[in-house]
Design a protein around this motif. Sequence first.
Motif, PDB file in Angstrom:
ATOM      1  N   UNK A  46      30.603  36.393  36.449  1.00  0.00           N
ATOM      2  CA  UNK A  46      31.421  35.774  37.501  1.00  0.00           C
ATOM      3  C   UNK A  46      32.232  36.784  38.325  1.00  0.00           C
ATOM      4  N   UNK A  47      32.993  37.782  37.833  1.00  0.00           N
ATOM      5  CA  UNK A  47      33.344  38.020  36.439  1.00  0.00           C
ATOM      6  C   UNK A  47      34.755  37.513  36.151  1.00  0.00           C
ATOM      7  N   UNK A  48      34.991  37.111  34.934  1.00  0.00           N
ATOM      8  CA  UNK A  48      36.325  36.731  34.519  1.00  0.00           C
ATOM      9  C   UNK A  48      37.129  37.992  34.205  1.00  0.00           C
ATOM     10  N   UNK A  49      38.438  37.901  34.354  1.00  0.00           N
ATOM     11  CA  UNK A  49      39.286  39.045  34.020  1.00  0.00           C
ATOM     12  C   UNK A  49      39.139  39.357  32.529  1.00  0.00           C
ATOM     13  N   UNK A  90      42.039  26.899  27.459  1.00  0.00           N
ATOM     14  CA  UNK A  90      41.903  28.352  27.328  1.00  0.00           C
ATOM     15  C   UNK A  90      41.234  28.951  28.562  1.00  0.00           C
ATOM     16  N   UNK A  91      40.148  28.323  29.040  1.00  0.00           N
ATOM     17  CA  UNK A  91      39.420  28.856  30.195  1.00  0.00           C
ATOM     18  C   UNK A  91      40.277  28.808  31.458  1.00  0.00           C
ATOM     19  N   UNK A  92      41.019  27.712  31.639  1.00  0.00           N
ATOM     20  CA  UNK A  92      41.871  27.599  32.825  1.00  0.00           C
ATOM     21  C   UNK A  92      42.995  28.631  32.778  1.00  0.00           C
ATOM     22  N   UNK A  93      43.585  28.813  31.600  1.00  0.00           N
ATOM     23  CA  UNK A  93      44.650  29.817  31.459  1.00  0.00           C
ATOM     24  C   UNK A  93      44.115  31.217  31.710  1.00  0.00           C
ATOM     25  N   UNK A  94      42.915  31.493  31.187  1.00  0.00           N
ATOM     26  CA  UNK A  94      42.291  32.800  31.418  1.00  0.00           C
ATOM     27  C   UNK A  94      42.035  33.030  32.897  1.00  0.00           C
ATOM     28  N   UNK A  95      41.558  31.983  33.594  1.00  0.00           N
ATOM     29  CA  UNK A  95      41.296  32.122  35.021  1.00  0.00           C
ATOM     30  C   UNK A  95      42.564  32.336  35.832  1.00  0.00           C
ATOM     31  N   UNK A  96      43.592  31.549  35.555  1.00  0.00           N
ATOM     32  CA  UNK A  96      44.825  31.648  36.342  1.00  0.00           C
ATOM     33  C   UNK A  96      45.552  32.963  36.094  1.00  0.00           C
ATOM     34  N   UNK A  97      45.759  33.315  34.827  1.00  0.00           N
ATOM     35  CA  UNK A  97      46.475  34.554  34.531  1.00  0.00           C
ATOM     36  C   UNK A  97      45.648  35.777  34.938  1.00  0.00           C
ATOM     37  N   UNK A  98      44.343  35.715  34.727  1.00  0.00           N
ATOM     38  CA  UNK A  98      43.488  36.822  35.156  1.00  0.00           C
ATOM     39  C   UNK A  98      43.485  36.986  36.659  1.00  0.00           C
ATOM     40  N   UNK A  99      43.506  35.863  37.399  1.00  0.00           N
ATOM     41  CA  UNK A  99      43.567  35.958  38.854  1.00  0.00           C
ATOM     42  C   UNK A  99      44.867  36.572  39.338  1.00  0.00           C
ATOM     43  N   UNK A 137      36.945  44.746  46.133  1.00  0.00           N
ATOM     44  CA  UNK A 137      36.241  44.405  44.895  1.00  0.00           C
ATOM     45  C   UNK A 137      37.152  43.633  43.945  1.00  0.00           C
ATOM     46  N   UNK A 138      38.395  44.087  43.782  1.00  0.00           N
ATOM     47  CA  UNK A 138      39.322  43.372  42.901  1.00  0.00           C
ATOM     48  C   UNK A 138      39.707  42.013  43.475  1.00  0.00           C
ATOM     49  N   UNK A 139      39.685  41.876  44.806  1.00  0.00           N
ATOM     50  CA  UNK A 139      39.966  40.561  45.392  1.00  0.00           C
ATOM     51  C   UNK A 139      38.875  39.555  45.018  1.00  0.00           C
ATOM     52  N   UNK A 140      37.650  40.040  44.795  1.00  0.00           N
ATOM     53  CA  UNK A 140      36.578  39.154  44.339  1.00  0.00           C
ATOM     54  C   UNK A 140      36.886  38.595  42.956  1.00  0.00           C
ATOM     55  N   UNK A 141      37.465  39.426  42.084  1.00  0.00           N
ATOM     56  CA  UNK A 141      37.853  38.946  40.750  1.00  0.00           C
ATOM     57  C   UNK A 141      38.896  37.845  40.871  1.00  0.00           C
ATOM     58  N   UNK A 142      39.865  38.021  41.772  1.00  0.00           N
ATOM     59  CA  UNK A 142      40.909  37.007  41.966  1.00  0.00           C
ATOM     60  C   UNK A 142      40.332  35.709  42.506  1.00  0.00           C
ATOM     61  N   UNK A 143      39.385  35.786  43.453  1.00  0.00           N
ATOM     62  CA  UNK A 143      38.796  34.567  44.005  1.00  0.00           C
ATOM     63  C   UNK A 143      37.902  33.860  42.989  1.00  0.00           C
ATOM     64  N   UNK A 144      37.139  34.625  42.220  1.00  0.00           N
ATOM     65  CA  UNK A 144      36.271  34.009  41.225  1.00  0.00           C
ATOM     66  C   UNK A 144      37.079  33.377  40.086  1.00  0.00           C
ATOM     67  N   UNK A 145      38.334  33.805  39.900  1.00  0.00           N
ATOM     68  CA  UNK A 145      39.201  33.149  38.911  1.00  0.00           C
ATOM     69  C   UNK A 145      39.440  31.690  39.297  1.00  0.00           C
ATOM     70  N   UNK A 146      39.594  31.431  40.592  1.00  0.00           N
ATOM     71  CA  UNK A 146      39.747  30.048  41.043  1.00  0.00           C
ATOM     72  C   UNK A 146      38.476  29.241  40.812  1.00  0.00           C
ATOM     73  N   UNK A 147      37.322  29.878  40.939  1.00  0.00           N
ATOM     74  CA  UNK A 147      36.054  29.200  40.666  1.00  0.00           C
ATOM     75  C   UNK A 147      35.995  28.770  39.203  1.00  0.00           C
ATOM     76  N   UNK A 148      36.391  29.659  38.295  1.00  0.00           N
ATOM     77  CA  UNK A 148      36.423  29.319  36.872  1.00  0.00           C
ATOM     78  C   UNK A 148      37.375  28.159  36.612  1.00  0.00           C
ATOM     79  N   UNK A 149      38.527  28.163  37.265  1.00  0.00           N
ATOM     80  CA  UNK A 149      39.490  27.066  37.091  1.00  0.00           C
ATOM     81  C   UNK A 149      38.889  25.746  37.558  1.00  0.00           C
ATOM     82  N   UNK A 150      38.240  25.749  38.715  1.00  0.00           N
ATOM     83  CA  UNK A 150      37.654  24.522  39.247  1.00  0.00           C
ATOM     84  C   UNK A 150      36.588  23.936  38.344  1.00  0.00           C
TER      85      UNK A 150
END
Length: 439
Positions: free
Chosen positions: A190-193, A243-252, A270-283
């Motif tokens: 994705x990648x997740x943080x 757990x997944x939502x917390x990982x996405x939000x805090x990682x973003x 590149x790091x902004x992609x990690x932040x945006x994909x964190x919202x995808x994981x949350x959704x």
Amino acid sequence: MLKFGLMCLFLSCLIKEWLWMIVVLMMSSFMWFLYMDNFNLGVIDLFQLDSSSYLLGLLSFWITLLMFMMSFYVKYSNNYFKIFSFLCLMMLFFLILSFSSSNLLIYYIAFEGTLVPIFLLIMGWGYQPERVTASYFLLFYTLTASLPLLLGILWINNELCSLDFLVIKNFNLLSNLLFWAMITAFLIKLPVYLGHLWLPKAHVEAPVAGSMILAGVLLKLGGYGMIRVFPLFDEVLLKFSPFLISLGLLGGVLASLICIRQTDCKSLVAYSSVAHMALVLVGFSINNFLGYAGAIVIMIAHGLCSSGLFSLVGMIYDRLGTRSLILIRSMITVSPLLSLWWFIFSISNMAAPPTPSLAGEIYIFISSLSWFGMSALIVGILSFLAGAYNLFLFISTQHGNKIESLGQLSDSTLREHLVLFLHFLPYILAMPLLMNFFS
């Protein structure tokens, strides 16, 4: 539909420059895909398109086309352009196969098949000697996380005697171990943080075409895998979604803070992609309609916007030989038209209206508010930090005291402006199309 194919085939025969012939043929393929609903092979439908796979397939065609248009320098420098073109088309083939497959094993094969061309693109056409390390990071991170996925697919085939998405989605699997075995590869892709370390290295060392396809489409393979796998684990997902939502939000949030302290503009994107994909994981983890719709909208919008930003960074690097924010200043005084494109893609990356990214973030905000109020607050913090690091990127590159090296900056060509326009046009026009899909 036949008239589109015959017209483009005739034009390709008239074009002496075979690179433009590839571009025209890809446009014809894009038009053909635009009108397709499914691919029927007899009584067995091995390839099916729903709304998400249809949109991601169109995105794959479009970004690959823009890759070729941005890669003329490979041809002019005689840097094995035929092999480069073959790898790009090979990647497009695997992407279309993965997004249109209705079989889990075929999806896995195509998912792994995309590693070969991107590995060779980074290794062969990267900028620095560190590209070898970056390509190995990409390869082994993904391969290691994909082994449990393969074992999970084989277990599902043994238990359910089918790997067709339409069949297995009617079963509700209850194994916690199988759930994590299936989604680990998607979290890394994705990648997740915490599983993202391969991404900045790969982006920084990749050529501009590699960065465009990597951020534009390859990261979406992880999100698409979640679309296909999460419905199999409704009860297990309900258990692990906090757990997944917390990982996405805090990682973003952490990825956004890392963006603000970057000195390399390509690393920042590149790091902004990690932040945006964190919202995808949350959704996807919230597992309701608005969450899924918001995640898919963000994936499509991010694919076009991040590819445009990497194109801009590639143009600067080709001219100045540096991506350092310290050495790139006051570009607005030298190239105001290119500065306009920087402004447009910077505000698009921060989800300013009327971009589709804003609609995606609103969807995620509403779905997270219905799940837990505090999570909606963190989504708001993520949006604020997105504005902060994108403003930091724009101000650092466009304003400040003029330095001597900018005297070497030549004006942008018509082809480069066309590439940026073709990134921005579907990005704006995507709003009514996405609303039509999710209405």
